[in-house]
Scaffold this motif. Structure first.
Motif, mmCIF file in Angstrom:
data_model
loop_
_atom_site.group_PDB
_atom_site.id
_atom_site.type_symbol
_atom_site.label_atom_id
_atom_site.label_comp_id
_atom_site.label_asym_id
_atom_site.label_seq_id
_atom_site.Cartn_x
_atom_site.Cartn_y
_atom_site.Cartn_z
ATOM 1 N N VAL A 57 42.934 48.752 38.594
ATOM 2 C CA VAL A 57 42.700 47.309 38.499
ATOM 3 C C VAL A 57 43.918 46.555 38.988
ATOM 4 C CG1 VAL A 57 43.503 47.199 36.099
ATOM 5 C CG2 VAL A 57 41.966 45.425 36.966
ATOM 6 N N ARG A 58 43.661 45.445 39.658
ATOM 7 C CA ARG A 58 44.707 44.507 40.066
ATOM 8 C C ARG A 58 44.242 43.106 39.690
ATOM 9 N NH1 ARG A 58 48.624 46.701 43.304
ATOM 10 N NH2 ARG A 58 48.203 48.825 44.012
ATOM 11 N N VAL A 59 45.121 42.350 39.051
ATOM 12 C CA VAL A 59 44.762 41.011 38.604
ATOM 13 C C VAL A 59 45.827 40.013 39.022
ATOM 14 C CG1 VAL A 59 43.435 41.844 36.626
ATOM 15 C CG2 VAL A 59 45.876 41.332 36.347
ATOM 16 N N THR A 60 45.439 38.748 39.041
ATOM 17 C CA THR A 60 46.372 37.666 39.326
ATOM 18 C C THR A 60 45.925 36.429 38.565
ATOM 19 O OG1 THR A 60 47.470 36.400 41.093
ATOM 20 C CG2 THR A 60 45.124 36.843 41.363
ATOM 21 N N GLY A 61 46.893 35.583 38.224
ATOM 22 C CA GLY A 61 46.575 34.326 37.554
ATOM 23 C C GLY A 61 46.307 34.459 36.067
ATOM 24 N N LEU A 62 46.680 35.576 35.455
ATOM 25 C CA LEU A 62 46.503 35.751 34.017
ATOM 26 C C LEU A 62 47.813 35.481 33.288
ATOM 27 C CD1 LEU A 62 44.267 38.953 33.816
ATOM 28 C CD2 LEU A 62 43.585 36.548 33.900
ATOM 29 N N SER A 63 47.734 35.264 31.984
ATOM 30 C CA SER A 63 48.931 34.978 31.197
ATOM 31 C C SER A 63 49.807 36.221 31.085
ATOM 32 C CB SER A 63 48.537 34.492 29.803
ATOM 33 O OG SER A 63 47.739 35.455 29.146
ATOM 34 N N PRO A 64 51.134 36.054 31.091
ATOM 35 C CA PRO A 64 52.040 37.193 31.034
ATOM 36 C C PRO A 64 51.913 37.972 29.723
ATOM 37 C CG PRO A 64 53.200 35.210 31.739
ATOM 38 C CD PRO A 64 51.857 34.769 31.242
ATOM 39 N N GLY A 65 52.236 39.244 29.786
ATOM 40 C CA GLY A 65 52.248 40.100 28.608
ATOM 41 C C GLY A 65 51.232 41.212 28.705
ATOM 42 N N PHE A 66 51.111 41.959 27.605
ATOM 43 C CA PHE A 66 50.171 43.067 27.538
ATOM 44 C C PHE A 66 48.797 42.562 27.098
ATOM 45 C CE2 PHE A 66 54.211 45.338 27.113
ATOM 46 C CZ PHE A 66 54.008 46.397 27.985
ATOM 47 N N HIS A 67 47.760 43.136 27.696
ATOM 48 C CA HIS A 67 46.393 42.729 27.408
ATOM 49 C C HIS A 67 45.518 43.954 27.145
ATOM 50 C CE1 HIS A 67 46.869 38.509 28.772
ATOM 51 N NE2 HIS A 67 47.782 39.036 29.579
ATOM 52 N N GLY A 68 44.634 43.829 26.147
ATOM 53 C CA GLY A 68 43.641 44.859 25.949
ATOM 54 C C GLY A 68 42.764 44.986 27.183
ATOM 55 N N PHE A 69 42.417 46.225 27.522
ATOM 56 C CA PHE A 69 41.680 46.504 28.754
ATOM 57 C C PHE A 69 40.647 47.578 28.456
ATOM 58 C CE2 PHE A 69 41.624 48.769 32.995
ATOM 59 C CZ PHE A 69 40.924 47.785 33.671
ATOM 60 N N HIS A 70 39.367 47.267 28.680
ATOM 61 C CA HIS A 70 38.295 48.181 28.294
ATOM 62 C C HIS A 70 37.146 48.144 29.283
ATOM 63 C CE1 HIS A 70 39.917 46.322 24.436
ATOM 64 N NE2 HIS A 70 40.326 47.575 24.349
ATOM 65 N N VAL A 71 36.261 49.128 29.143
ATOM 66 C CA VAL A 71 34.944 49.060 29.754
ATOM 67 C C VAL A 71 33.960 48.754 28.630
ATOM 68 C CG1 VAL A 71 33.146 50.277 31.022
ATOM 69 C CG2 VAL A 71 35.554 50.678 31.585
ATOM 70 N N HIS A 72 33.186 47.677 28.791
ATOM 71 C CA HIS A 72 32.223 47.267 27.775
ATOM 72 C C HIS A 72 30.818 47.741 28.134
ATOM 73 C CE1 HIS A 72 34.466 44.384 25.027
ATOM 74 N NE2 HIS A 72 35.392 44.857 25.839
ATOM 75 N N ALA A 73 29.950 47.748 27.128
ATOM 76 C CA ALA A 73 28.699 48.501 27.208
ATOM 77 C C ALA A 73 27.580 47.844 28.002
ATOM 78 C CB ALA A 73 28.194 48.792 25.793
ATOM 79 N N VAL A 74 27.689 46.551 28.314
ATOM 80 C CA VAL A 74 26.604 45.840 28.997
ATOM 81 C C VAL A 74 27.157 45.139 30.238
ATOM 82 C CG1 VAL A 74 24.786 44.088 28.789
ATOM 83 C CG2 VAL A 74 25.428 45.468 26.795
ATOM 84 N N GLY A 75 26.470 45.269 31.349
ATOM 85 C CA GLY A 75 26.952 44.714 32.606
ATOM 86 C C GLY A 75 26.611 43.264 32.808
ATOM 87 N N ARG A 76 26.913 42.419 31.837
ATOM 88 C CA ARG A 76 26.658 40.979 31.929
ATOM 89 C C ARG A 76 27.920 40.224 31.525
ATOM 90 N NH1 ARG A 76 21.279 39.453 28.778
ATOM 91 N NH2 ARG A 76 21.736 37.465 29.826
ATOM 92 N N CYS A 77 28.413 39.370 32.405
ATOM 93 C CA CYS A 77 29.637 38.610 32.143
ATOM 94 C C CYS A 77 29.309 37.123 32.195
ATOM 95 C CB CYS A 77 30.705 38.962 33.167
ATOM 96 S SG CYS A 77 31.300 40.668 33.041
ATOM 97 N N GLU A 78 28.856 36.590 31.080
ATOM 98 C CA GLU A 78 28.429 35.195 31.011
ATOM 99 C C GLU A 78 29.343 34.413 30.070
ATOM 100 O OE1 GLU A 78 24.457 35.552 29.606
ATOM 101 O OE2 GLU A 78 23.709 36.454 31.468
ATOM 102 N N PRO A 79 29.854 33.256 30.516
ATOM 103 C CA PRO A 79 30.665 32.429 29.616
ATOM 104 C C PRO A 79 29.806 31.858 28.500
ATOM 105 C CG PRO A 79 30.183 31.251 31.644
ATOM 106 C CD PRO A 79 29.673 32.646 31.840
ATOM 107 N N ASP A 80 30.428 31.658 27.359
ATOM 108 C CA ASP A 80 29.769 31.043 26.200
ATOM 109 C C ASP A 80 28.380 31.643 25.971
ATOM 110 O OD1 ASP A 80 29.568 29.405 24.005
ATOM 111 O OD2 ASP A 80 28.805 27.685 25.135
ATOM 112 N N SER A 81 28.344 32.951 25.795
ATOM 113 C CA SER A 81 27.084 33.679 25.678
ATOM 114 C C SER A 81 26.987 34.371 24.319
ATOM 115 C CB SER A 81 26.976 34.709 26.795
ATOM 116 O OG SER A 81 28.127 35.550 26.815
#
Length: 212
Positions: A80-104
């Motif tokens: 993974v490569r990311v940009t524009g995120l807040s500095p520091g360590f972040h939890g990183f996982h694979v989640h069980a459902v392939g849906r990425c919806e805001p306020d869901s």
């Protein structure tokens, strides 16, 4: 000092490379260049091996990174490569459902809503304690410049698992994950249910459905 981050509970992860903020060290020189060679390259995928991609977006829909999942000799390589995120360590996982919806709503508790809750819990959460879920991965470190990169090989996660009927999603959390590792001197009764489920990694700040 830059240290390779390999949480002790993630025994299935063969290698973790954290990039950023370590210029001048041996670790950074071996891992920070895009074309560099790391120990993970020893398990480089064979020609024609399966590869999946997840494009990570924030709750506003802006693209903040990309992850690839590739079949390799030792299991599945997640990069993974990311940009524009807040500095520091972040939890990183694979989640069980392939849906990425805001306020869901959460698929298991529709009364609970929030950013990317549509992706459900960690992949394999019903089969093991947190820290040993198939979707549990090492922490992602983001530099002060807002960039981060991670490469890990795990033998608990397969491409068949992430491409099941409801798919899966790669997730970055707001806070670091403690992998439910709370010493008894702090919590004589052990970690609470939220910690056992999520490792107190906080809100979901980036999500990407895994796609072919």
């Amino acid at each position: 000092m830059c240290r390779t981050v390999v949480p002790s509970l993630l025994s299935a992860c063969a290698l973790t490379v954290v990039v950023g903020g370590c210029a001048g060290t041996d670790e950074a020189s071996s891992a920070s260049t895009a074309g560099g060679t790391t120990a993970a390259d020893a398990s480089a995928p064979e020609s024609g091996a399966g590869e999946l991609t997840a494009r990570l977006v924030d709750p506003e829909g802006g693209e903040v990174g990309v992850a690839t999942l590739t079949e390799v000799e030792g299991g599945t390589q997640v990069e993974v490569r990311v940009t524009g995120l807040s500095p520091g360590f972040h939890g990183f996982h694979v989640h069980a459902v392939g849906r990425c919806e805001p306020d869901s709503p959460s698929p298991t508790d529709p009364a609970m809503t929030g950013d990317f809750l549509s992706a459900g819990g960690h992949l394999g959460a019903g089969e093991a304690d947190h820290g040993e879920h198939a979707g549990d991965l090492p922490l992602l470190f983001v530099t002060e410049a807002g960039t981060g990169a991670l490469t890990v090989v795990t033998d608990t996660l397969t491409l068949d698992q992430v491409t099941d009927e409801d798919g899966s999603a790669v997730m970055v959390h707001a806070d670091r994950d403690n992998y439910a590792n709370v010493p008894e001197r702090y919590a004589p009764g052990g970690p609470d249910q939220m910690t056992r489920n999520t490792g107190d990694a906080g809100g979901r700040i980036a999500c990407g459905p895994v796609e072919g």
